[in-house]
Design a protein around this motif. Sequence first.
Motif, PDB file in Angstrom:
ATOM      1  N   MET A 190      40.281  36.675  28.542  1.00  0.00           N
ATOM      2  CA  MET A 190      39.324  35.632  28.898  1.00  0.00           C
ATOM      3  C   MET A 190      39.366  35.444  30.417  1.00  0.00           C
ATOM      4  SD  MET A 190      39.811  32.593  26.139  1.00  0.00           S
ATOM      5  CE  MET A 190      39.558  32.821  24.392  1.00  0.00           C
ATOM      6  N   GLY A 191      38.233  35.069  30.994  1.00  0.00           N
ATOM      7  CA  GLY A 191      38.222  34.788  32.416  1.00  0.00           C
ATOM      8  C   GLY A 191      37.549  35.856  33.243  1.00  0.00           C
ATOM      9  N   ALA A 192      37.751  35.756  34.550  1.00  0.00           N
ATOM     10  CA  ALA A 192      37.068  36.637  35.494  1.00  0.00           C
ATOM     11  C   ALA A 192      37.575  38.071  35.394  1.00  0.00           C
ATOM     12  CB  ALA A 192      37.270  36.126  36.917  1.00  0.00           C
ATOM     13  N   PRO A 193      36.675  39.049  35.532  1.00  0.00           N
ATOM     14  CA  PRO A 193      37.119  40.452  35.549  1.00  0.00           C
ATOM     15  C   PRO A 193      37.838  40.765  36.849  1.00  0.00           C
ATOM     16  CG  PRO A 193      34.779  40.313  36.026  1.00  0.00           C
ATOM     17  CD  PRO A 193      35.211  38.929  35.658  1.00  0.00           C
ATOM     18  N   CYS A 194      38.695  41.765  36.813  1.00  0.00           N
ATOM     19  CA  CYS A 194      39.390  42.217  38.012  1.00  0.00           C
ATOM     20  C   CYS A 194      38.529  43.244  38.754  1.00  0.00           C
ATOM     21  CB  CYS A 194      40.730  42.847  37.645  1.00  0.00           C
ATOM     22  SG  CYS A 194      41.923  41.676  36.957  1.00  0.00           S
ATOM     23  N   GLN A 195      38.903  43.489  39.987  1.00  0.00           N
ATOM     24  CA  GLN A 195      38.288  44.548  40.774  1.00  0.00           C
ATOM     25  C   GLN A 195      39.321  45.652  40.980  1.00  0.00           C
ATOM     26  OE1 GLN A 195      35.031  44.721  41.619  1.00  0.00           O
ATOM     27  NE2 GLN A 195      34.852  42.814  40.415  1.00  0.00           N
ATOM     28  N   PRO A 196      38.900  46.910  40.925  1.00  0.00           N
ATOM     29  CA  PRO A 196      39.864  48.018  41.089  1.00  0.00           C
ATOM     30  C   PRO A 196      40.571  47.956  42.438  1.00  0.00           C
ATOM     31  CG  PRO A 196      37.766  48.818  40.229  1.00  0.00           C
ATOM     32  CD  PRO A 196      37.534  47.399  40.646  1.00  0.00           C
ATOM     33  N   LEU A 197      41.867  48.223  42.432  1.00  0.00           N
ATOM     34  CA  LEU A 197      42.673  48.302  43.651  1.00  0.00           C
ATOM     35  C   LEU A 197      42.947  49.748  44.048  1.00  0.00           C
ATOM     36  CD1 LEU A 197      45.329  45.531  42.841  1.00  0.00           C
ATOM     37  CD2 LEU A 197      43.184  45.290  44.125  1.00  0.00           C
ATOM     38  N   VAL A 198      42.400  50.692  43.280  1.00  0.00           N
ATOM     39  CA  VAL A 198      42.614  52.115  43.540  1.00  0.00           C
ATOM     40  C   VAL A 198      41.269  52.787  43.780  1.00  0.00           C
ATOM     41  CG1 VAL A 198      44.779  52.284  42.236  1.00  0.00           C
ATOM     42  CG2 VAL A 198      42.585  52.552  41.040  1.00  0.00           C
TER      43      VAL A 198
END
Length: 425
Positions: free
Chosen positions: A37-45
Amino acid sequence: MKKLNGIKLKHRKNTENSVTVQFPVPETVHIPMSMTMGAPCQPLVKVGEDVHVGQKIGDTDAAFSAPVHSGVSGKVKSITDYRNAMGVVCKMVEIECDGLQTVSDEVKPPVVTDKESFIKAVRDSGACGLGGAGFPTHIKLNPKNEIDTLIINAAECEPYITADYREMMENPQDIIKGINMVKNQLGIKYAKLAIESNKPEAIKNFSEMANNDDSIDIITLPSAYPQGAEKVIIYNSTGRIVNEGSLPADVGVIVMNVSTVAFLYRYMQTGMPLVTRRLTVDGNAVREPQNVSAVIGTSFRDILEFCKADVESIIKLIAGGPMMGMSIPDIDMPVVKTSNALLAFNHYDERQTSSCIRCGRCVRVCPLGLMPADIDRAYKIKDIEELKKLKVMLCMNCGSCTYVCPANRKLAETNQLAKALIPRK
């Protein structure tokens, strides 16, 4: 104390004695940046980068979220858009595995000195509710209200699923130590490990383990569905009522899934974040039903073939249980943090819907005392004020009303559509 209403189901726990089998590292994994649940992450790679086991590959500044880690070592092959079964679009990282499973230098036990550092460590672990809801655990463990009771949800009331039961049988010490760890870090006085009565061996084992600990109660709950639903297990364990619009913390309670608390204990010892999932694989299209532990990002197709499923014959694929699970549109979708079961069927009865006969069965079985037939009528005419009066927002979509309806009406589905009409504050 009178227990809340529910229904009796054939539990079909075919895999309860199936010791967890480790799935081999796949050739590639596809890891979505939104699994809770909640905000999606952004790729760090980036494409072409090397990654290692336990490395953080996705994160966000949003408070209501949890970071994403790699369960394999290898090279980032692509970063694409991904649409999950709920229709939510996020980024997805594809990793070509090298088979070496080299552990990242990031993996080390966290240093915990106080509640703040404990909550930070929980977030860093990527933990979420492993019962299927996916609520970020660091948010749940950091409420504004004072908490006096920790409830560990070990009901696992859905048919087929035995993933939590295998956690109880295979890692009981991790569960007890995890309970004590959370209690001590958050200053909670009491804990209740709530187990359904159809798990007598687990009840016996934990009763013996907690025999000399007055702060942990082992509670045996009736084997009834939806015993594991949060509001239900809170009332049936403590007698406390979580009102509409309220959270468990508002009545002094935190509820954690039994596999989540065991994972957190292991993370604090090793620093290895949430990168694998145990899931029950069953259904009439599966020749070898079993509990499988796989790295997150493994495709459902690979898991099913591992369990000797006839993938070409599958006409219904469900992630989770048959009551509250999600129908999967694509067999190549990946295992995610909330995957606790994969059910594959090559035939099932498609029931025809007819008119409501006003029998009242849906009302009698609803754990929260709702009136699904009236909600259905109000939804059809889009009467928002009537839907509010009928307390449709209390519906937890357990599906009990649909299950007992002799007219085969899709009442639980209508309830969810009706909830979407209510403006959110």
